[in-house]
Design an enzyme around this catalytic site. Structure first.
Site, PDB file in Angstrom:
ATOM      1  N   ARG A   1      12.701   3.690  -0.959  1.00 15.48           N
ATOM      2  CA  ARG A   1      11.323   3.642  -1.493  1.00 15.48           C
ATOM      3  C   ARG A   1      11.307   3.939  -2.988  1.00 15.48           C
ATOM      4  O   ARG A   1      12.083   4.761  -3.471  1.00 15.48           O
ATOM      5  CB  ARG A   1      10.448   4.679  -0.792  1.00 15.48           C
TER       6      ARG A   1
ATOM      7  N   HIS B   1       5.046  -8.569  -4.274  1.00 18.06           N
ATOM      8  CA  HIS B   1       3.701  -8.871  -3.758  1.00 18.06           C
ATOM      9  C   HIS B   1       3.392 -10.361  -3.907  1.00 18.06           C
ATOM     10  O   HIS B   1       2.811 -10.773  -4.908  1.00 18.06           O
ATOM     11  CB  HIS B   1       2.642  -8.067  -4.534  1.00 18.06           C
TER      12      HIS B   1
ATOM     13  N   ILE C   1       5.292  -3.509  -7.523  1.00 21.39           N
ATOM     14  CA  ILE C   1       4.448  -2.321  -7.736  1.00 21.39           C
ATOM     15  C   ILE C   1       5.086  -1.164  -6.965  1.00 21.39           C
ATOM     16  O   ILE C   1       5.056  -1.136  -5.738  1.00 21.39           O
ATOM     17  CB  ILE C   1       2.999  -2.564  -7.244  1.00 21.39           C
ATOM     18  N   ARG C   2       5.689  -0.253  -7.679  1.00 23.51           N
ATOM     19  CA  ARG C   2       6.422   0.870  -7.059  1.00 23.51           C
ATOM     20  C   ARG C   2       7.204   0.361  -5.842  1.00 23.51           C
ATOM     21  O   ARG C   2       7.044   0.831  -4.718  1.00 23.51           O
ATOM     22  CB  ARG C   2       5.471   1.998  -6.678  1.00 23.51           C
TER      23      ARG C   2
ATOM     24  N   GLU D   1       1.158 -12.056  -2.691  1.00 24.24           N
ATOM     25  CA  GLU D   1      -0.289 -12.337  -2.711  1.00 24.24           C
ATOM     26  C   GLU D   1      -0.854 -12.279  -4.133  1.00 24.24           C
ATOM     27  O   GLU D   1      -1.980 -12.686  -4.369  1.00 24.24           O
ATOM     28  CB  GLU D   1      -1.034 -11.362  -1.776  1.00 24.24           C
TER      29      GLU D   1
ATOM     30  N   GLY E   1       0.868  -1.183   0.000  1.00 22.91           N
ATOM     31  CA  GLY E   1       0.000   0.000   0.000  1.00 22.91           C
ATOM     32  C   GLY E   1       0.893   1.217   0.000  1.00 22.91           C
ATOM     33  O   GLY E   1       1.870   1.275  -0.746  1.00 22.91           O
ATOM     34  N   GLU E   2       0.614   2.141   0.880  1.00 23.74           N
ATOM     35  CA  GLU E   2       1.419   3.357   0.984  1.00 23.74           C
ATOM     36  C   GLU E   2       1.954   3.409   2.418  1.00 23.74           C
ATOM     37  O   GLU E   2       1.182   3.638   3.356  1.00 23.74           O
ATOM     38  CB  GLU E   2       0.510   4.541   0.672  1.00 23.74           C
ATOM     39  N   SER E   3       3.257   3.191   2.566  1.00 22.64           N
ATOM     40  CA  SER E   3       3.814   3.051   3.908  1.00 22.64           C
ATOM     41  C   SER E   3       3.631   4.299   4.767  1.00 22.64           C
ATOM     42  O   SER E   3       3.392   4.201   5.977  1.00 22.64           O
ATOM     43  CB  SER E   3       5.296   2.680   3.827  1.00 22.64           C
TER      44      SER E   3
ATOM     45  N   CYS F   1       6.194  -5.255   0.512  1.00 22.87           N
ATOM     46  CA  CYS F   1       6.274  -3.946  -0.138  1.00 22.87           C
ATOM     47  C   CYS F   1       6.170  -2.815   0.895  1.00 22.87           C
ATOM     48  O   CYS F   1       7.124  -2.608   1.632  1.00 22.87           O
ATOM     49  CB  CYS F   1       5.231  -3.858  -1.240  1.00 22.87           C
TER      50      CYS F   1
HETATM   51  N1  GLN Z   1       5.579   2.822  -2.923  1.00 19.44           N
HETATM   52  C1  GLN Z   1       4.926   2.341  -1.738  1.00 19.44           C
HETATM   53  C2  GLN Z   1       5.538   2.945  -0.488  1.00 19.44           C
HETATM   54  O1  GLN Z   1       6.488   3.630  -0.579  1.00 19.44           O
HETATM   55  C3  GLN Z   1       5.003   0.842  -1.658  1.00 19.44           C
HETATM   56  C4  GLN Z   1       4.284   0.250  -2.836  1.00 19.44           C
HETATM   57  C5  GLN Z   1       3.573  -1.016  -2.523  1.00 19.44           C
HETATM   58  O2  GLN Z   1       3.352  -1.389  -1.387  1.00 19.44           O
HETATM   59  N2  GLN Z   1       3.130  -1.649  -3.564  1.00 19.44           N
HETATM   60  O3  GLN Z   1       5.056   2.735   0.581  1.00 19.44           O
END
Ligand code: GLN
Length: 205
Positions: A100, A187, A151-152, A189, A49-51, A81
């Site tokens: 990141r 990921h 993913i990013r 999952e 997600g977004e940390s 992630c």
């Molecule tokens: N870019 C997200 C972060 O910095 C991590 C991306 C992800 O969990 N898929 O938290």
């Protein structure tokens, strides 16, 4: 008895983890508020997600310190992630350096095939007598590739004490283990391979 796994469900890709854990015979519960931490569970999953958002919500909800403490005390944890970033940079329970979005924003998401280090070889690496042996035994790789979805994704840049690489991509660790914490830049999952989950569930006494 089948283990109960708590999945941090404040933000991000938690549903997929719950489904996978259930398919592996676990009960999955969601951590959404501080009271949920009072429930009984055997391990925790920190999803992607977004940390920064996840860390802020954990602080705002009064969940940050209790969860950090449980993990520091040895609660088995799987971070993927953003979950890897939480463990490394926010809880600081996982001694690795991460950067990141280091696989490039322009790349965004991509799929790759990594190498899984044979569990048995990882076990060997844990024996003190083996630490001086650089013959290559320790770094032997299983022939099976492991599918990886990024993913990013954060890049794992340095490993601290007592951190073992579990999966590598072009020689760079993309999943690691430190005591009862397993963390992946990708990921798991989203791909059908269960090895990381099985290893995580194997940490439950
Ligand atoms: N870019 C997200 C972060 O910095 C991590 C991306 C992800 O969990 N898929 O938290």
């Amino acid at each position: 008895m089948s283990p109960t796994i708590a999945v941090l469900a404040l933000q991000g890709a938690f549903i997929e983890h719950e489904q996978r854990l259930q398919s592996l015979g676990c009960a999955a519960i969601e951590l959404r508020q501080a009271a949920d931490l009072e429930r009984s569970f055997d391990g925790v999953v920190l999803p992607g997600g977004e940390s920064t958002v996840q860390a802020k919500l954990l602080h705002d909800l009064g969940m940050f310190e209790p969860l950090r403490q449980r993990i520091a005390e040895g609660l088995p944890a799987l971070g993927t992630c953003a979950g890897l970033i939480l463990l490394a940079d926010h809880f600081r329970t996982l001694p690795v350096t991460v950067r990141r979005n280091a696989y490039g924003r322009q790349l965004g998401s991509f799929h790759a095939e990594g190498r899984w280090k044979e569990e048995q070889e990882v076990e060997k690496a844990r024996e003190p007598a083996d630490t001086t042996d650089d013959s290559g035994t320790r770094t032997a790789l299983a022939p099976d590739p492991i599918p990886l979805t990024f993913i990013r994704a954060p890049r794992i840049e340095a490993l601290g004490l007592d951190v073992e690489p579990l999966v590598t991509l072009s020689g760079t660790p993309v999943a690691v283990r430190h005591r009862k914490q397993i963390a992946a830049a990708f990921h798991p999952e989203l791909d059908p391979d269960n090895r990381l989950y099985e290893m995580f569930l194997g940490l439950i006494a």
